[in-house]
Write an enzyme that holds these catalytic residues in place. Structure first.
Site, PDB file in Angstrom:
ATOM      1  N   GLU A   1      -2.914 -50.052 -39.080  1.00 23.18           N
ATOM      2  CA  GLU A   1      -2.514 -48.664 -39.325  1.00 23.18           C
ATOM      3  C   GLU A   1      -1.391 -48.320 -38.345  1.00 23.18           C
ATOM      4  O   GLU A   1      -1.617 -48.283 -37.135  1.00 23.18           O
ATOM      5  CB  GLU A   1      -3.706 -47.729 -39.102  1.00 23.18           C
TER       6      GLU A   1
ATOM      7  N   LYS B   1     -15.527 -48.363 -46.894  1.00 29.24           N
ATOM      8  CA  LYS B   1     -15.408 -49.493 -45.944  1.00 29.24           C
ATOM      9  C   LYS B   1     -15.365 -48.937 -44.518  1.00 29.24           C
ATOM     10  O   LYS B   1     -16.144 -48.043 -44.181  1.00 29.24           O
ATOM     11  CB  LYS B   1     -14.219 -50.369 -46.315  1.00 29.24           C
TER      12      LYS B   1
ATOM     13  N   GLU C   1     -14.835 -39.539 -40.057  1.00 32.58           N
ATOM     14  CA  GLU C   1     -13.609 -39.624 -40.861  1.00 32.58           C
ATOM     15  C   GLU C   1     -12.638 -40.447 -40.031  1.00 32.58           C
ATOM     16  O   GLU C   1     -12.126 -39.974 -39.012  1.00 32.58           O
ATOM     17  CB  GLU C   1     -13.029 -38.227 -41.112  1.00 32.58           C
TER      18      GLU C   1
ATOM     19  N   GLY D   1      -9.792 -44.085 -39.629  1.00 36.38           N
ATOM     20  CA  GLY D   1      -8.412 -44.446 -39.941  1.00 36.38           C
ATOM     21  C   GLY D   1      -8.202 -44.825 -41.400  1.00 36.38           C
ATOM     22  O   GLY D   1      -9.144 -45.076 -42.147  1.00 36.38           O
TER      23      GLY D   1
ATOM     24  N   CYS E   1      -3.873 -39.301 -41.578  1.00 35.65           N
ATOM     25  CA  CYS E   1      -4.825 -40.376 -41.877  1.00 35.65           C
ATOM     26  C   CYS E   1      -4.608 -40.912 -43.286  1.00 35.65           C
ATOM     27  O   CYS E   1      -4.614 -42.122 -43.498  1.00 35.65           O
ATOM     28  CB  CYS E   1      -6.246 -39.882 -41.695  1.00 35.65           C
TER      29      CYS E   1
ATOM     30  N   GLU F   1     -16.589 -35.238 -46.222  1.00 32.15           N
ATOM     31  CA  GLU F   1     -16.198 -33.894 -45.782  1.00 32.15           C
ATOM     32  C   GLU F   1     -15.705 -33.097 -46.981  1.00 32.15           C
ATOM     33  O   GLU F   1     -15.246 -33.658 -47.972  1.00 32.15           O
ATOM     34  CB  GLU F   1     -15.087 -33.962 -44.717  1.00 32.15           C
TER      35      GLU F   1
ATOM     36  N   ASN G   1      -3.609 -35.383 -34.308  1.00 34.58           N
ATOM     37  CA  ASN G   1      -2.562 -35.214 -35.333  1.00 34.58           C
ATOM     38  C   ASN G   1      -2.599 -33.845 -36.011  1.00 34.58           C
ATOM     39  O   ASN G   1      -1.567 -33.297 -36.362  1.00 34.58           O
ATOM     40  CB  ASN G   1      -2.612 -36.349 -36.366  1.00 34.58           C
TER      41      ASN G   1
ATOM     42  N   LYS H   1     -14.611 -30.472 -29.355  1.00 28.13           N
ATOM     43  CA  LYS H   1     -13.667 -31.028 -28.368  1.00 28.13           C
ATOM     44  C   LYS H   1     -12.386 -31.500 -29.061  1.00 28.13           C
ATOM     45  O   LYS H   1     -12.419 -32.422 -29.876  1.00 28.13           O
ATOM     46  CB  LYS H   1     -14.287 -32.236 -27.654  1.00 28.13           C
TER      47      LYS H   1
HETATM   48  P1  NAD Z   1      -9.143 -41.416 -31.309  1.00 32.58           P
HETATM   49  O1  NAD Z   1     -10.229 -42.102 -32.066  1.00 32.58           O
HETATM   50  O2  NAD Z   1      -8.516 -42.120 -30.185  1.00 32.58           O
HETATM   51  O3  NAD Z   1      -9.677 -40.025 -30.725  1.00 32.58           O
HETATM   52  C1  NAD Z   1     -10.320 -39.071 -31.545  1.00 32.58           C
HETATM   53  C2  NAD Z   1     -11.176 -38.174 -30.662  1.00 32.58           C
HETATM   54  O4  NAD Z   1     -12.255 -38.951 -30.132  1.00 32.58           O
HETATM   55  C3  NAD Z   1     -10.439 -37.585 -29.464  1.00 32.58           C
HETATM   56  O5  NAD Z   1     -10.872 -36.248 -29.263  1.00 32.58           O
HETATM   57  C4  NAD Z   1     -10.904 -38.489 -28.321  1.00 32.58           C
HETATM   58  O6  NAD Z   1     -10.846 -37.872 -27.048  1.00 32.58           O
HETATM   59  C5  NAD Z   1     -12.332 -38.776 -28.723  1.00 32.58           C
HETATM   60  N1  NAD Z   1     -12.912 -40.000 -28.119  1.00 32.58           N
HETATM   61  C6  NAD Z   1     -12.267 -41.065 -27.607  1.00 32.58           C
HETATM   62  N2  NAD Z   1     -13.169 -41.983 -27.175  1.00 32.58           N
HETATM   63  C7  NAD Z   1     -14.393 -41.482 -27.436  1.00 32.58           C
HETATM   64  C8  NAD Z   1     -15.727 -41.968 -27.243  1.00 32.58           C
HETATM   65  N3  NAD Z   1     -15.980 -43.156 -26.699  1.00 32.58           N
HETATM   66  N4  NAD Z   1     -16.757 -41.201 -27.667  1.00 32.58           N
HETATM   67  C9  NAD Z   1     -16.533 -40.001 -28.249  1.00 32.58           C
HETATM   68  N5  NAD Z   1     -15.298 -39.479 -28.448  1.00 32.58           N
HETATM   69  C10 NAD Z   1     -14.240 -40.220 -28.046  1.00 32.58           C
HETATM   70  O7  NAD Z   1      -8.094 -40.972 -32.431  1.00 32.58           O
HETATM   71  P2  NAD Z   1      -6.672 -40.290 -32.224  1.00 32.58           P
HETATM   72  O8  NAD Z   1      -5.774 -41.317 -31.634  1.00 32.58           O
HETATM   73  O9  NAD Z   1      -6.834 -38.974 -31.547  1.00 32.58           O
HETATM   74  O10 NAD Z   1      -6.268 -40.005 -33.756  1.00 32.58           O
HETATM   75  C11 NAD Z   1      -5.723 -40.967 -34.588  1.00 32.58           C
HETATM   76  C12 NAD Z   1      -6.749 -41.636 -35.468  1.00 32.58           C
HETATM   77  O11 NAD Z   1      -7.490 -40.669 -36.184  1.00 32.58           O
HETATM   78  C13 NAD Z   1      -6.109 -42.500 -36.519  1.00 32.58           C
HETATM   79  O12 NAD Z   1      -6.818 -43.716 -36.648  1.00 32.58           O
HETATM   80  C14 NAD Z   1      -6.225 -41.689 -37.779  1.00 32.58           C
HETATM   81  O13 NAD Z   1      -6.184 -42.411 -38.977  1.00 32.58           O
HETATM   82  C15 NAD Z   1      -7.538 -41.035 -37.564  1.00 32.58           C
HETATM   83  N6  NAD Z   1      -7.653 -39.840 -38.415  1.00 32.58           N
HETATM   84  C16 NAD Z   1      -8.515 -39.890 -39.483  1.00 32.58           C
HETATM   85  C17 NAD Z   1      -8.622 -38.791 -40.328  1.00 32.58           C
HETATM   86  C18 NAD Z   1      -9.564 -38.792 -41.517  1.00 32.58           C
HETATM   87  O14 NAD Z   1      -9.868 -37.718 -42.019  1.00 32.58           O
HETATM   88  N7  NAD Z   1     -10.044 -39.918 -41.987  1.00 32.58           N
HETATM   89  C19 NAD Z   1      -7.852 -37.669 -40.100  1.00 32.58           C
HETATM   90  C20 NAD Z   1      -6.972 -37.657 -39.017  1.00 32.58           C
HETATM   91  C21 NAD Z   1      -6.899 -38.768 -38.176  1.00 32.58           C
END
Ligand code: NAD
Length: 465
Positions: free
Chosen positions: A371, A441, A240, A242, A274, A448, A144, A167
């Site tokens: 979400e 939670k 960090e 969802g 997020c 961060e 995102n 990555k």
């Molecule tokens: P995702 O969890 O699918 O992927 C995030 C990253 O993790 C990607 O680079 C992905 O390739 C990697 N990944 C996937 N499987 C993995 C594994 N088994 N081991 C290690 N790495 C792995 O998330 P997304 O779909 O890219 O992003 C959306 C999510 O991110 C939403 O839930 C959103 O709320 C959350 N988000 C949270 C914040 C925050 O600061 N809290 C900020 C932005 C997005």
């Protein structure tokens, strides 16, 4: 097609294999990214381990390097932003904003004083509580904010003296690969690697024996996998994850202003933030006026080509995410909710979805309980604030929440009852380099930003000297 390469051990290298990157505005694959092999990851982490002793000792050089990173991002903002828009779909102005926002993290951490305290114990001796760096860090970021979320990790990790292997998401690798290429001459070899690949590569990074900390921004299920892999080797983690933030429109709210602000915050970046407002609870006495104002604003959004300067909402970043949002809206409609704005695809192959406002939603509906992370916003009227707060808190998510009213006392009282890591008054989603952000939670582990974010990349060193 341009040739995108990975920065590994100070070199710019191709992958043995590659994967396609799709432009969500057209639905077409427009570039290829290198697939990082296991051997290349080993090489990146070997170089990080080799670079660490010099980097952790180079205090002034690190600060100078952070300033240089900021200058590079600012200088090349337009070309980085164009890549973000092409692979992720946010309007160009928002993509530029993302890059400049990311550069602020380098500016901030470059000047942040190094933490150190002294403690005098009961025996009368004074000890120094110093800090020491951890070693190579694996940083894994979502799609995102491909550049913004990366900068938020890189700046504190590098200031702390840790080399980083980063990555980006497999659906948005290009902008950070490009940033990696731009930063390669600015940083000593091995201090920053940018590698591309999917879940498999992320899993290898989070279990790699050379990594001492994993920092992930992503979803809760992936956070659990990363935490499990890191626990097996006692690696430090920051997660960090969802959010499903409630926003409360309370008695005393300026309904027009609240509706305009919540529309903007809920649909910025096509709702893929997020800590965006994702569930609206509105006092029933204000409900109709609020919905009228919200719907008027949402219907007026200019949805379309993100490279057009007038566009406010671009496509959803991936087809899978568009389909997820569509399923939630359909299920809500089938369960009796009403879709009073948007809620349909645009013609063509791009993953466009008109921003949807869903009223008469109920807490048990999946559009409220899960979400959505996309352009659909459920609204619920309440007649008992305490019950509504309990409903909002009855969630595994705990990232953010907001209250909207000009009644300061009611605002504070309601904020105190909300179970979230950040709670705002008459605003939402605010993020600044100085201010900590910590989901509670299942929304996260660790903190961060600010001094807290720096501390998360350091261990203590207690000096009895
Ligand atoms: P995702 O969890 O699918 O992927 C995030 C990253 O993790 C990607 O680079 C992905 O390739 C990697 N990944 C996937 N499987 C993995 C594994 N088994 N081991 C290690 N790495 C792995 O998330 P997304 O779909 O890219 O992003 C959306 C999510 O991110 C939403 O839930 C959103 O709320 C959350 N988000 C949270 C914040 C925050 O600061 N809290 C900020 C932005 C997005």
């Amino acid at each position: 097609m341009a040739d995108f390469v990975m920065a590994i051990a100070g070199e710019l290298v191709a992958g043995d294999a590659s994967f396609e990157v799709v432009n969500p505005a057209t639905g077409e694959a427009f570039e290829a990214a290198p697939e990082c092999s296991a051997a290349q990851l080993d090489q990146a982490l070997h170089a990080a381990t080799e670079a660490w002793p010099r980097w952790r000792a180079a205090t002034d050089e690190r600060r100078e390097a952070l300033r240089a990173c900021s200058r590079v991002l600012t200088r090349d903002v337009d070309e980085i932003a164009a890549l973000i828009t092409a692979e992720q779909g946010k309007p160009l102005a928002q993509a530029r904003g993302e890059v400049l926002f990311g550069s602020q993290w380098f500016d901030y951490y470059a000047e942040l004083p190094w933490p150190e305290e002294t403690v005098r114990h009961a025996g009368g001796t004074t000890v120094k509580v110093q800090r020491q760096s951890l070693g190579p860090v694996a940083a894994i970021v979502p799609w995102n904010f491909p550049v913004g979320s990366a900068c938020m990790k890189l700046a504190p990790a590098l200031l702390a003296g840790n080399p980083v292997v980063l990555k980006p998401s497999a659906s948005t690798p290009l902008s950070m690969l490009h940033v990696g290429e731009l930063l390669n001459p600015v940083l000593p070899a091995g201090v920053l690697a940018v590698v591309s690949g999917g879940a498999g590569l992320g899993a290898k990074m989070s279990s790699h024996p050379d990594v001492r900390k994993v920092t992930l921004t992503g979803s809760i299920p992936v956070g659990m996998k990363v935490a499990g892999a890191a626990a097996a080797d006692l690696k430090r983690v920051t997660l960090e994850l969802g959010g499903n933030d409630p926003a409360f429109v309370l008695r005393g709210a300026d309904v027009e202003a609240a509706a305009a602000a919540l529309a903007e915050m809920s649909f910025r970046n096509c709702g893929q933030i997020c800590n965006a407002p994702k569930r609206i609870f509105v006092d029933e006495s204000l409900h109709d006026a609020f919905v009228e104002a919200l719907v008027a604003r949402v219907r007026a959004f200019r949805v379309g080509d993100p490279t057009e300067p007038s566009t406010e909402v671009g496509p959803v970043s991936t087809i899978a995410q568009r389909d997820h949002v569509e399923e939630l809206v359909t299920a809500a409609r089938d369960a009796g909710a009403r879709v009073v704005a948007g809620g349909e695809r645009l013609p063509g192959d791009g993953s466009y979805y008109r921003p949807a406002v869903v009223i008469d939603a109920r807490p048990e509906m999946s559009i409220v309980a899960e979400e959505q992370f996309g352009p659909a916003l459920p609204v619920m009227a309440f007649d008992d604030l305490a019950v509504a707060v309990e409903q909002a808190n009855g969630s595994r998510f705990g990232l953010g929440a907001s209250v909207w009213t000009d009644d300061a006392e009611l605002a504070l009282e309601t904020m105190e009852g909300l179970a979230a890591g950040s709670v705002w008054w008459n605003t939402h989603s605010e993020l600044h380099p100085e201010v900590p952000m910590a989901g509670i939670k299942w929304s996260g582990v660790g903190v961060e930003h600010g001094t807290w974010g720096l501390e998360s990349f350091l261990d203590l060193k207690v000096m009895w000297h």
